[in-house]
Scaffold this motif. Structure first.
Motif, mmCIF file in Angstrom:
data_model
loop_
_atom_site.group_PDB
_atom_site.id
_atom_site.type_symbol
_atom_site.label_atom_id
_atom_site.label_comp_id
_atom_site.label_asym_id
_atom_site.label_seq_id
_atom_site.Cartn_x
_atom_site.Cartn_y
_atom_site.Cartn_z
ATOM 1 N N ARG A 1 -3.161 -17.507 -3.717
ATOM 2 C CA ARG A 1 -2.116 -16.669 -3.137
ATOM 3 C C ARG A 1 -1.834 -16.998 -1.674
ATOM 4 O O ARG A 1 -1.061 -16.300 -1.022
ATOM 5 C CB ARG A 1 -2.456 -15.177 -3.278
ATOM 6 C CG ARG A 1 -2.392 -14.568 -4.651
ATOM 7 C CD ARG A 1 -1.006 -14.386 -5.249
ATOM 8 N NE ARG A 1 0.112 -14.145 -4.395
ATOM 9 C CZ ARG A 1 0.677 -12.972 -4.149
ATOM 10 N NH1 ARG A 1 0.192 -11.902 -4.692
ATOM 11 N NH2 ARG A 1 1.738 -12.867 -3.382
ATOM 12 N N LEU B 1 3.263 -0.915 3.104
ATOM 13 C CA LEU B 1 4.059 -2.146 2.971
ATOM 14 C C LEU B 1 4.927 -2.273 4.224
ATOM 15 O O LEU B 1 5.722 -1.377 4.527
ATOM 16 C CB LEU B 1 4.934 -2.054 1.717
ATOM 17 C CG LEU B 1 5.943 -3.183 1.514
ATOM 18 C CD1 LEU B 1 5.247 -4.541 1.357
ATOM 19 C CD2 LEU B 1 6.812 -2.905 0.276
ATOM 20 N N ASN C 1 -1.235 -6.790 -8.223
ATOM 21 C CA ASN C 1 -2.298 -6.815 -7.202
ATOM 22 C C ASN C 1 -3.109 -5.535 -7.295
ATOM 23 O O ASN C 1 -2.550 -4.465 -7.541
ATOM 24 C CB ASN C 1 -1.695 -6.867 -5.801
ATOM 25 C CG ASN C 1 -0.739 -8.025 -5.637
ATOM 26 O OD1 ASN C 1 -1.134 -9.183 -5.775
ATOM 27 N ND2 ASN C 1 0.532 -7.740 -5.366
ATOM 28 N N THR D 1 -2.256 -7.336 1.335
ATOM 29 C CA THR D 1 -1.755 -8.718 1.447
ATOM 30 C C THR D 1 -1.581 -9.063 2.926
ATOM 31 O O THR D 1 -1.189 -8.207 3.735
ATOM 32 C CB THR D 1 -0.402 -8.906 0.730
ATOM 33 O OG1 THR D 1 0.561 -7.995 1.274
ATOM 34 C CG2 THR D 1 -0.512 -8.691 -0.762
ATOM 35 N N ASP E 1 7.495 -14.550 -0.188
ATOM 36 C CA ASP E 1 7.318 -15.010 -1.563
ATOM 37 C C ASP E 1 8.094 -16.315 -1.756
ATOM 38 O O ASP E 1 9.061 -16.587 -1.043
ATOM 39 C CB ASP E 1 7.801 -13.951 -2.553
ATOM 40 C CG ASP E 1 6.876 -12.730 -2.557
ATOM 41 O OD1 ASP E 1 5.859 -12.759 -1.823
ATOM 42 O OD2 ASP E 1 7.166 -11.762 -3.272
ATOM 43 N N LEU F 1 9.189 -3.964 -6.292
ATOM 44 C CA LEU F 1 7.754 -3.716 -6.108
ATOM 45 C C LEU F 1 7.433 -2.243 -6.372
ATOM 46 O O LEU F 1 7.981 -1.358 -5.717
ATOM 47 C CB LEU F 1 7.366 -4.119 -4.680
ATOM 48 C CG LEU F 1 5.880 -4.116 -4.315
ATOM 49 C CD1 LEU F 1 5.619 -5.103 -3.184
ATOM 50 C CD2 LEU F 1 5.358 -2.749 -3.907
ATOM 51 N N HIS G 1 6.530 -10.145 4.844
ATOM 52 C CA HIS G 1 6.017 -8.810 4.522
ATOM 53 C C HIS G 1 4.515 -8.879 4.291
ATOM 54 O O HIS G 1 3.958 -9.949 4.027
ATOM 55 C CB HIS G 1 6.746 -8.211 3.312
ATOM 56 C CG HIS G 1 6.631 -9.021 2.057
ATOM 57 N ND1 HIS G 1 7.377 -10.160 1.825
ATOM 58 C CD2 HIS G 1 5.860 -8.869 0.952
ATOM 59 C CE1 HIS G 1 7.078 -10.665 0.642
ATOM 60 N NE2 HIS G 1 6.136 -9.901 0.087
ATOM 61 N N HIS H 1 3.278 -12.686 4.562
ATOM 62 C CA HIS H 1 3.730 -13.859 3.805
ATOM 63 C C HIS H 1 5.175 -13.666 3.373
ATOM 64 O O HIS H 1 5.721 -12.565 3.487
ATOM 65 C CB HIS H 1 2.844 -14.047 2.557
ATOM 66 C CG HIS H 1 3.002 -12.951 1.537
ATOM 67 N ND1 HIS H 1 2.475 -11.678 1.711
ATOM 68 C CD2 HIS H 1 3.656 -12.904 0.345
ATOM 69 C CE1 HIS H 1 2.785 -10.919 0.680
ATOM 70 N NE2 HIS H 1 3.503 -11.630 -0.169
ATOM 71 N N ARG I 1 -5.115 0.963 -5.475
ATOM 72 C CA ARG I 1 -3.691 0.760 -5.185
ATOM 73 C C ARG I 1 -3.255 -0.460 -5.984
ATOM 74 O O ARG I 1 -3.670 -1.585 -5.693
ATOM 75 C CB ARG I 1 -3.478 0.509 -3.691
ATOM 76 C CG ARG I 1 -2.004 0.260 -3.316
ATOM 77 C CD ARG I 1 -1.900 -0.117 -1.854
ATOM 78 N NE ARG I 1 -0.533 -0.206 -1.381
ATOM 79 C CZ ARG I 1 0.248 -1.277 -1.552
ATOM 80 N NH1 ARG I 1 -0.199 -2.354 -2.176
ATOM 81 N NH2 ARG I 1 1.482 -1.273 -1.084
ATOM 82 N N SER J 1 -0.177 -2.791 -7.036
ATOM 83 C CA SER J 1 1.239 -3.089 -6.807
ATOM 84 C C SER J 1 1.709 -4.062 -7.873
ATOM 85 O O SER J 1 0.994 -4.984 -8.270
ATOM 86 C CB SER J 1 1.504 -3.589 -5.385
ATOM 87 O OG SER J 1 0.918 -4.841 -5.164
HETATM 88 O O1 LIG Z 1 1.151 -4.788 -2.487
HETATM 89 C C1 LIG Z 1 2.102 -4.876 -1.704
HETATM 90 O O2 LIG Z 1 2.576 -3.895 -1.120
HETATM 91 C C2 LIG Z 1 2.700 -6.230 -1.415
HETATM 92 C C3 LIG Z 1 2.510 -7.213 -2.536
HETATM 93 C C4 LIG Z 1 3.137 -8.538 -2.243
HETATM 94 O O3 LIG Z 1 3.816 -8.696 -1.270
HETATM 95 C C5 LIG Z 1 2.937 -9.688 -3.126
HETATM 96 O O4 LIG Z 1 2.186 -9.632 -4.110
HETATM 97 O O5 LIG Z 1 3.549 -10.751 -2.864
#
Ligand SMILES: O=C(O)CCC(=O)C(=O)O
Length: 314
Positions: free
Chosen positions: A79, A214, A180, A185, A190, A201, A239, A188, A263, A265
């Motif tokens: 990642r 976030l 996730n 995170t 995407d 998200l 982000h 980064h 948590r 995501s």
């Molecule tokens: O978990 C989050 O709030 C961000 C997740 C994220 O940016 C990602 O997986 O690329």
């Protein structure tokens, strides 16, 4: 819903220094607490925040949480900055790796480097009924995108229409989902998702913890995503999350085992190179042919022997 147009941004030098970093509360000025549409200075959408939008579908489909929770032991060292570390070379290999984190990619992937065929990820292929149980959530995320960011949804739908149905979650504009679990995170952007589209998200949350907000650090905007919240977002903007902590500490094992904190995501999107994939069965035959050659010649073949003189699509 409030609408906000941004005027100022973080200086590029400061932003460069933040790459891969886990953020803190000093990295945002605005915390979104209600439904909001945020536009960048040029009018492009940065994000649309829809608190609680997914609560009804999550309440009607408790199996969605069960499936997502079940993915927590799938780890990835691929990642990059999102892991909160920098990639390091693996001795003797061309590949690099970052810290292992609880992040699973499910759904479809295009060809990439040595994977010269399109495919469902390993978990997806082995757990199709579970993958299908996520559809109510994913359909609700896709419908929200159509309602709130219709032009990006339309651009994504046009690419989906050019992609073999084997790779698309039915009734959505998504090919792929990243899940996730309980880690922040690092900052980064995407990659691989459709630039003209938009990312989505969702957060599912359990137990007591703080942080994991976030944040878009270039724009100094954040949301403390609660259970059932949905963020529609331009994931090509920088982000990341703020550090997470619970009464027993900050380490992942403390968060889960001592505080019952979780948590999850769920990032659902369309990978732009899926349009070039043949039907799944055809791609699977390619994979078998390559595996067979590999087995026959057990490591004595060059890439040119395996794939022909020119490198296949990567
Ligand atoms: O978990 C989050 O709030 C961000 C997740 C994220 O940016 C990602 O997986 O690329």
């Amino acid at each position: 819903m409030i609408e906000m147009r941004l005027r100022t941004r973080t200086h590029p030098d400061a932003l460069t220094g933040m790459r891969g970093k886990v953020l803190g509360d000093a990295d945002h000025d605005v915390l979104l607490t209600g439904p909001a549409r945020v536009l960048m200075p040029d009018g492009r959408p940065l994000c649309v925040y829809l608190p609680g939008h997914l609560s009804p579908v999550l309440a009607d489909h408790p199996e969605v949480y069960e499936v997502l929770h079940g993915l927590r032991n799938l780890k990835s060292d691929n990642r990059g900055l999102a892991s909160g570390t920098r990639r390091r070379p693996i001795p003797g290999q061309q590949r690099t790796r970052a810290k292992r984190i609880a992040s699973a990619v499910i759904g479809s992937l295009e060809t990439a480097q040595r994977q010269t065929y399109c495919r469902l990820t390993a978990w997806t292929g082995d757990h199709l009924p579970e993958y299908e149980r996520l559809r109510p959530l994913l359909r609700s995320m896709s419908a929200a995108l159509a309602e709130h960011v219709p032009d990006r949804h339309a651009a994504q739908a046009a690419e989906v229409a050019r992609t073999h149905a084997d790779y698309i979650v039915p009734g959505t504009v998504f090919s792929t989902v990243t899940v996730n679990n309980t880690y922040p995170t690092g900052v980064h952007q995407d990659a691989g998702d459709l630039a003209a589209g938009f990312s989505t998200l969702a957060v599912l949350r359990r137990g007591a913890y703080s942080g994991g907000r976030l944040v878009f650090p270039e724009w100094r905007i954040a949301a403390d995503m609660a259970d059932g919240d949905l963020m529609l977002m331009d994931a090509h903007q920088w982000h990341g999350n703020t550090a997470m902590s619970c009464p027993h500490g900050v380490r992942d094992d403390r968060m889960r085992a001592c505080c019952g904190a979780e948590r999850i995501s769920v990032v659902a999107y369309f990978r732009e190179r899926m349009t070039g994939c043949g039907p799944l069965a055809e791609e699977a035959r390619k994979a078998e042919a390559i595996a067979e050659k590999r087995n026959q010649f057990a490591g004595k073949l060059t890439e040119a022997d395996l794939y022909g003189t020119t490198r296949p699509r990567t």
